[in-house]
Motif scaffolding. Sequence first.
Motif, PDB file in Angstrom:
ATOM      1  N   SER A  38      33.309  -8.361 -25.931  1.00 24.95           N
ATOM      2  CA  SER A  38      33.415  -7.151 -25.104  1.00 24.95           C
ATOM      3  C   SER A  38      32.358  -7.186 -24.013  1.00 24.95           C
ATOM      4  O   SER A  38      31.321  -7.835 -24.165  1.00 24.95           O
ATOM      5  N   ASN A  42      34.399  -4.222 -18.614  1.00 24.31           N
ATOM      6  CA  ASN A  42      35.018  -5.536 -18.368  1.00 24.31           C
ATOM      7  C   ASN A  42      34.441  -6.218 -17.123  1.00 24.31           C
ATOM      8  O   ASN A  42      35.089  -7.046 -16.488  1.00 24.31           O
ATOM      9  N   ASP A 110      25.715  -7.760 -22.073  1.00 31.28           N
ATOM     10  CA  ASP A 110      26.927  -8.594 -21.912  1.00 31.28           C
ATOM     11  C   ASP A 110      26.628 -10.055 -22.249  1.00 31.28           C
ATOM     12  O   ASP A 110      27.402 -10.716 -22.960  1.00 31.28           O
TER      13      ASP A 110
END
Length: 237
Positions: A38, A42, A110
Amino acid sequence: MTETIKLMKAHTSVRRFKEQEIPQADLDEILTAGQMASSWKNFQSYSVILVRSQEKKDALYELVPQEAIRQSAAFLLFVGDLNRAEKGARLHADSFQPQGVEGLLITSVDAALAGQNTLLAAESLGYGGVIIGLVRYKSEEVAALFNLSDYTYPVFGIALGVPNQQHEVKPRLPLNQVVFEEEYQEQPVEAILDYDKVQADYAGARATTSWSRRLAEQFGQAEPSSTRKNLEQKKLL
Ligand SMILES: Cc1cc2nc3c(=O)[nH]c(=O)nc-3n(C[C@H](O)[C@H](O)[C@H](O)COP(=O)(O)O)c2cc1C
């Protein structure tokens, strides 16, 4: 228990590797599995630099003398990356303001999620690896070595290869000292002392210092300056 959970519970960092390459097909699988993590909105605010040449690994080792880097079959540098974001944002607005804590958390979270996915995928194929956060202590030099652009910075690396060592799984803190029911529960210092003992028993003769002493070494002094300087140079602070 599922195979996935078994794999996750068997994790140990591997820092010594055999002189064996990782075939391209395996690397592709590992990296695409990593990419499925994830990410914030995005945005996928990270990039990975795949390093296979011994020359480049040796050059990095000169900066960050961790044996795992030199011995790795592949070294993956995870880079926090808002360079693509700048290009996308400027399609629609003149203003681009990535500087600050949110930008750093977005990119580093991220990168971390993709990195953990990557390491697990590698472990599932029988490879081993270790995350190398110490690249940040030489952020400016590492950024130069890998030609990092504005809005990018090294977060950590992962040294990967065919394991040439095996350790026992390292005991974690007791679950009830990490996971709390409904609200935060500050832990007494006894919990720290207890875990010092657990870690000392685990390390045995290999122990050089205690867990809490390492906390003191880490947090008892100001942060190393290279991370911040590089983030300023790359227009992220
Ligand atoms: C963000 C991060 C940075 C790390 N940096 C290093 C490093 O520079 N060198 C190293 O030998 N291990 C590094 N590690 C590995 C940890 O020391 C290791 O995960 C931890 O001691 C737990 O051991 P285990 O992974 O074997 O369970 C890092 C781990 C993380 C998550």
